[in-house]
Design a protein around this motif. Structure first.
Motif, PDB file in Angstrom:
ATOM      1  N   ILE A  35      38.074  32.058  29.537  1.00 53.45           N
ATOM      2  CA  ILE A  35      36.940  31.325  28.966  1.00 53.45           C
ATOM      3  C   ILE A  35      36.396  30.316  29.967  1.00 53.45           C
ATOM      4  CG2 ILE A  35      36.283  29.658  27.172  1.00 53.45           C
ATOM      5  CD1 ILE A  35      38.308  31.083  25.321  1.00 53.45           C
ATOM      6  N   ARG A  36      37.276  29.745  30.783  1.00 54.59           N
ATOM      7  CA  ARG A  36      36.893  28.646  31.676  1.00 54.59           C
ATOM      8  C   ARG A  36      36.136  29.098  32.925  1.00 54.59           C
ATOM      9  NH1 ARG A  36      42.733  25.698  30.596  1.00 54.59           N
ATOM     10  NH2 ARG A  36      42.107  24.728  28.616  1.00 54.59           N
ATOM     11  N   VAL A  37      35.990  30.391  33.118  1.00 55.19           N
ATOM     12  CA  VAL A  37      35.124  30.899  34.185  1.00 55.19           C
ATOM     13  C   VAL A  37      33.836  31.383  33.514  1.00 55.19           C
ATOM     14  CG1 VAL A  37      34.856  32.537  36.080  1.00 55.19           C
ATOM     15  CG2 VAL A  37      37.117  31.608  35.548  1.00 55.19           C
ATOM     16  N   PRO A  38      32.743  30.635  33.604  1.00 55.03           N
ATOM     17  CA  PRO A  38      31.523  30.968  32.862  1.00 55.03           C
ATOM     18  C   PRO A  38      30.919  32.298  33.311  1.00 55.03           C
ATOM     19  CG  PRO A  38      31.467  28.685  33.621  1.00 55.03           C
ATOM     20  CD  PRO A  38      32.624  29.347  34.323  1.00 55.03           C
ATOM     21  N   THR A  39      30.393  33.027  32.336  1.00 59.91           N
ATOM     22  CA  THR A  39      29.711  34.298  32.625  1.00 59.91           C
ATOM     23  C   THR A  39      28.417  34.419  31.821  1.00 59.91           C
ATOM     24  OG1 THR A  39      31.144  35.345  30.966  1.00 59.91           O
ATOM     25  CG2 THR A  39      31.780  35.603  33.284  1.00 59.91           C
ATOM     26  N   PRO A  40      27.564  33.401  31.803  1.00 61.02           N
ATOM     27  CA  PRO A  40      26.318  33.520  31.043  1.00 61.02           C
ATOM     28  C   PRO A  40      25.423  34.610  31.621  1.00 61.02           C
ATOM     29  CG  PRO A  40      26.235  31.593  32.470  1.00 61.02           C
ATOM     30  CD  PRO A  40      27.636  32.123  32.541  1.00 61.02           C
ATOM     31  N   THR A  41      24.917  35.454  30.741  1.00 52.97           N
ATOM     32  CA  THR A  41      24.096  36.598  31.153  1.00 52.97           C
ATOM     33  C   THR A  41      22.883  36.696  30.247  1.00 52.97           C
ATOM     34  OG1 THR A  41      26.105  37.731  31.860  1.00 52.97           O
ATOM     35  CG2 THR A  41      24.136  39.084  31.587  1.00 52.97           C
ATOM     36  N   PRO A  42      21.660  36.385  30.728  1.00 55.19           N
ATOM     37  CA  PRO A  42      21.370  36.013  32.108  1.00 55.19           C
ATOM     38  C   PRO A  42      21.908  34.631  32.462  1.00 55.19           C
ATOM     39  CG  PRO A  42      19.416  35.723  30.724  1.00 55.19           C
ATOM     40  CD  PRO A  42      20.464  36.380  29.868  1.00 55.19           C
ATOM     41  N   PRO A  43      22.053  34.353  33.791  1.00 57.45           N
ATOM     42  CA  PRO A  43      21.573  35.120  34.942  1.00 57.45           C
ATOM     43  C   PRO A  43      22.479  36.292  35.328  1.00 57.45           C
ATOM     44  CG  PRO A  43      22.632  33.129  35.703  1.00 57.45           C
ATOM     45  CD  PRO A  43      22.617  33.031  34.204  1.00 57.45           C
ATOM     46  N   GLY A  44      23.727  36.312  34.868  1.00 57.22           N
ATOM     47  CA  GLY A  44      24.574  37.466  35.150  1.00 57.22           C
ATOM     48  C   GLY A  44      25.262  37.445  36.495  1.00 57.22           C
ATOM     49  N   ASP A  45      25.830  36.299  36.865  1.00 57.96           N
ATOM     50  CA  ASP A  45      26.633  36.206  38.090  1.00 57.96           C
ATOM     51  C   ASP A  45      28.098  36.358  37.676  1.00 57.96           C
ATOM     52  OD1 ASP A  45      27.565  35.789  40.643  1.00 57.96           O
ATOM     53  OD2 ASP A  45      27.289  33.611  40.611  1.00 57.96           O
ATOM     54  N   ASN A  46      28.525  37.609  37.489  1.00 61.44           N
ATOM     55  CA  ASN A  46      29.799  37.877  36.820  1.00 61.44           C
ATOM     56  C   ASN A  46      30.934  38.311  37.733  1.00 61.44           C
ATOM     57  OD1 ASN A  46      28.857  37.216  34.235  1.00 61.44           O
ATOM     58  ND2 ASN A  46      27.948  39.240  33.974  1.00 61.44           N
ATOM     59  N   ALA A  47      30.642  38.559  39.009  1.00 59.21           N
ATOM     60  CA  ALA A  47      31.706  38.968  39.927  1.00 59.21           C
ATOM     61  C   ALA A  47      32.821  37.924  40.032  1.00 59.21           C
ATOM     62  CB  ALA A  47      31.127  39.291  41.303  1.00 59.21           C
ATOM     63  N   PRO A  48      32.522  36.611  40.046  1.00 66.38           N
ATOM     64  CA  PRO A  48      33.613  35.636  40.126  1.00 66.38           C
ATOM     65  C   PRO A  48      34.609  35.742  38.972  1.00 66.38           C
ATOM     66  CG  PRO A  48      31.532  34.591  40.704  1.00 66.38           C
ATOM     67  CD  PRO A  48      31.196  35.956  40.187  1.00 66.38           C
ATOM     68  N   HIS A  49      34.135  36.072  37.779  1.00 65.33           N
ATOM     69  CA  HIS A  49      35.063  36.224  36.659  1.00 65.33           C
ATOM     70  C   HIS A  49      35.974  37.422  36.864  1.00 65.33           C
ATOM     71  CE1 HIS A  49      36.562  36.985  32.569  1.00 65.33           C
ATOM     72  NE2 HIS A  49      36.373  35.696  32.383  1.00 65.33           N
ATOM     73  N   ALA A  50      35.415  38.517  37.386  1.00 65.88           N
ATOM     74  CA  ALA A  50      36.246  39.689  37.666  1.00 65.88           C
ATOM     75  C   ALA A  50      37.327  39.358  38.699  1.00 65.88           C
ATOM     76  CB  ALA A  50      35.375  40.843  38.157  1.00 65.88           C
ATOM     77  N   GLU A  51      36.963  38.577  39.713  1.00 67.78           N
ATOM     78  CA  GLU A  51      37.941  38.172  40.726  1.00 67.78           C
ATOM     79  C   GLU A  51      39.073  37.362  40.093  1.00 67.78           C
ATOM     80  OE1 GLU A  51      38.187  38.892  43.950  1.00 67.78           O
ATOM     81  OE2 GLU A  51      36.376  40.144  43.956  1.00 67.78           O
ATOM     82  N   ARG A  52      38.716  36.422  39.221  1.00 67.26           N
ATOM     83  CA  ARG A  52      39.736  35.594  38.572  1.00 67.26           C
ATOM     84  C   ARG A  52      40.591  36.427  37.638  1.00 67.26           C
ATOM     85  NH1 ARG A  52      43.679  32.314  38.728  1.00 67.26           N
ATOM     86  NH2 ARG A  52      43.868  30.816  36.996  1.00 67.26           N
ATOM     87  N   THR A  53      39.974  37.350  36.914  1.00 68.61           N
ATOM     88  CA  THR A  53      40.734  38.212  36.014  1.00 68.61           C
ATOM     89  C   THR A  53      41.726  39.067  36.787  1.00 68.61           C
ATOM     90  OG1 THR A  53      38.859  38.309  34.476  1.00 68.61           O
ATOM     91  CG2 THR A  53      40.551  40.001  34.244  1.00 68.61           C
ATOM     92  N   ALA A  54      41.274  39.638  37.897  1.00 69.91           N
ATOM     93  CA  ALA A  54      42.162  40.460  38.725  1.00 69.91           C
ATOM     94  C   ALA A  54      43.337  39.641  39.241  1.00 69.91           C
ATOM     95  CB  ALA A  54      41.373  41.062  39.885  1.00 69.91           C
ATOM     96  N   GLU A  55      43.062  38.402  39.606  1.00 61.19           N
ATOM     97  CA  GLU A  55      44.125  37.516  40.095  1.00 61.19           C
ATOM     98  C   GLU A  55      45.165  37.246  39.003  1.00 61.19           C
ATOM     99  OE1 GLU A  55      44.183  32.792  41.051  1.00 61.19           O
ATOM    100  OE2 GLU A  55      42.638  33.964  42.082  1.00 61.19           O
ATOM    101  N   LEU A  56      44.691  36.979  37.790  1.00 62.57           N
ATOM    102  CA  LEU A  56      45.605  36.732  36.683  1.00 62.57           C
ATOM    103  C   LEU A  56      46.408  37.979  36.327  1.00 62.57           C
ATOM    104  CD1 LEU A  56      43.174  34.669  34.427  1.00 62.57           C
ATOM    105  CD2 LEU A  56      45.186  33.767  35.615  1.00 62.57           C
ATOM    106  N   LEU A  57      45.769  39.146  36.384  1.00 62.89           N
ATOM    107  CA  LEU A  57      46.471  40.398  36.071  1.00 62.89           C
ATOM    108  C   LEU A  57      47.547  40.707  37.097  1.00 62.89           C
ATOM    109  CD1 LEU A  57      43.406  42.557  34.972  1.00 62.89           C
ATOM    110  CD2 LEU A  57      45.235  41.731  33.489  1.00 62.89           C
ATOM    111  N   THR A  58      47.289  40.364  38.352  1.00 68.51           N
ATOM    112  CA  THR A  58      48.275  40.593  39.409  1.00 68.51           C
ATOM    113  C   THR A  58      49.578  39.866  39.103  1.00 68.51           C
ATOM    114  OG1 THR A  58      46.550  40.906  41.066  1.00 68.51           O
ATOM    115  CG2 THR A  58      48.732  40.332  41.880  1.00 68.51           C
TER     116      THR A  58
END
Length: 407
Positions: free
Chosen positions: A26-49
């Protein structure tokens, strides 16, 4: 202890960890628009690792993303193969509408109060990043032989229609699961949903000084005439009822209007955007043709008015595929056991990107963590929230379902 008991116990023992995981998302914002969502995917991948899950990162090319109207987009796939058998995909989306006004707490805080977690996407659908991830972890904790596999699909284009999310993964043949469970709510298994047609209508007239209005053509008056025709049609839609439980009738909404230049100028251009929800029995091409005909006929009665129409989105309805019955049966069985009440299978008037899996011939259902209604969740409104107990119990239901289908 039975396998179900062990799964439940694992979820209970790790529930605080699951809540912290959701808070981080939740703490990594992903408002769409504007849709700058790659940073959330990076953080999610890090947590999953940290859980031992290798998250494949599939960035959509920047040119495609920007042409689509977004800024950045990376979809994730986690593959957990266990042996020969069917693969079940679990899909949730991380993109969300902007928070808007009226919040009594931090929209991206993940605050916990009175047994609820608050924040944009706490209910729809970062919650099911947590539900699905911890259900898979619970399943694997059993240490028993399993047949088939699980894939986690964490995508970032539901709010714009899904073509750059699940649609992009499927078009590029990056996945082909046998069954699908997509993010949803806990008290029903959704097997069908409405379609959606969104259009931008631009009404052109001729600007003029308000002191000599007859020298111009009022685009706003033309737009009003067209809107009245559309609203008259909207009243008729109530007679076209769906046979799918949970879905009523088609309807139309005009959600945005803009135009004109100043109060002392006859408006030369007015734009509005409409949203037409389609029941599963309707044909999208026929619906779009009908809307265009209504607009054209109304515009023709306004001398000097011309109209441009642009389709923004065409999301087809999701219809039940016969192969989804094992999912429905397992979720209803374990939902009854965990929640202590029947979990009906039904349709929803919403539309989702799950339809893209169905269009590819992949049977699926919608089920996850959430209340009985969208209204209760405050999804797309201020103070979106999720009852933590629904998160806990939905995780158990998904874990039990996976074990039944893959064990």
């Amino acid at each position: 202890m039975t396998a179900d008991d062990k799964l439940d116990a694992w979820v209970d023992a790790h529930f605080d960890e699951e809540v912290r995981f959701l808070q981080e998302l939740i703490r990594v914002p992903t408002p769409t628009p504007p849709g700058d969502n790659a940073p959330h995917a990076e953080r999610t991948a890090e947590l999953l690792t940290a859980f031992g899950f290798d998250a494949e990162k599939h960035p959509v090319p920047a040119a495609e993303v920007q042409a689509y109207g977004l800024q950045s987009l990376t979809n994730l796939i986690v593959r957990r193969p266990y042996g020969k058998g069917r693969t079940i995909a679990l899909n949730a989306h991380g993109d969300v509408v902007p928070p808007g006004e009226g919040w009594t707490c931090d929209a991206y805080g993940g605050d916990i109060k009175d047994g609820n977690i608050y924040g944009r996407a706490s209910a729809v659908s970062k919650s099911d990043f947590a539900t699905f991830t911890f259900a898979v972890r619970a399943l694997e904790s059993l240490g028993v032989p399993l047949h088939g596999g699980v894939e986690l699909h964490f995508t970032y284009d539901e709010e714009f229609g899904g073509e750059m999310g699940p649609g992009w993964l499927l078009r590029n043949q990056l996945t082909r699961p046998d069954l699908l469970i997509a993010a949803g709510f806990s008290y029903e298994v959704v097997t069908a949903h409405n379609g959606c047609l969104q259009m931008e209508v631009t009404v052109h007239g001729k600007m003029a000084h308000a002191a000599i209005p007859d020298s111009g053509v009022d685009a706003l008056q033309g737009a009003v005439h067209i809107l009245n025709a559309l609203y008259a049609q909207n009243a008729l839609y109530k007679s076209a009822t769906s046979q799918v439980k949970g879905i009523t009738h088609p309807y139309l909404n005009v959600g945005r209007i803009e135009g004109g230049t100043n109060t002392n100028v006859v408006p030369g251009k007015v734009m509005f955007k409409l949203d037409r929800r389609m029941i599963p029995e309707e044909h999208p091409a026929e619906v779009e043709a009908s809307i265009r005909q209504i607009i054209a006929a109304a515009a023709a009665l306004c001398p000097g008015i011309t109209v441009d129409i642009k389709r923004l989105l065409l999301a087809r309805s999701m219809r039940p595929l016969p192969g989804n019955q094992p999912l429905v049966d397992a979720l209803q069985k374990h939902g009854l056991a965990v929640f202590g009440e029947p979990i009906p299978a039904m349709g929803t008037p919403l539309y989702t990107d799950v339809r893209l899996y169905a269009e590819a011939g992949i049977p699926g259902v919608i089920y996850g963590a959430g209340p009985r209604t969208v209204l209760e969740s405050h999804a797309k409104r201020a103070d979106e929230r999720l009852a933590l107990e629904d998160l806990r119990r939905a995780t158990k239901v998904i874990a039990r379902t996976l074990h039944e289908l893959l064990g």
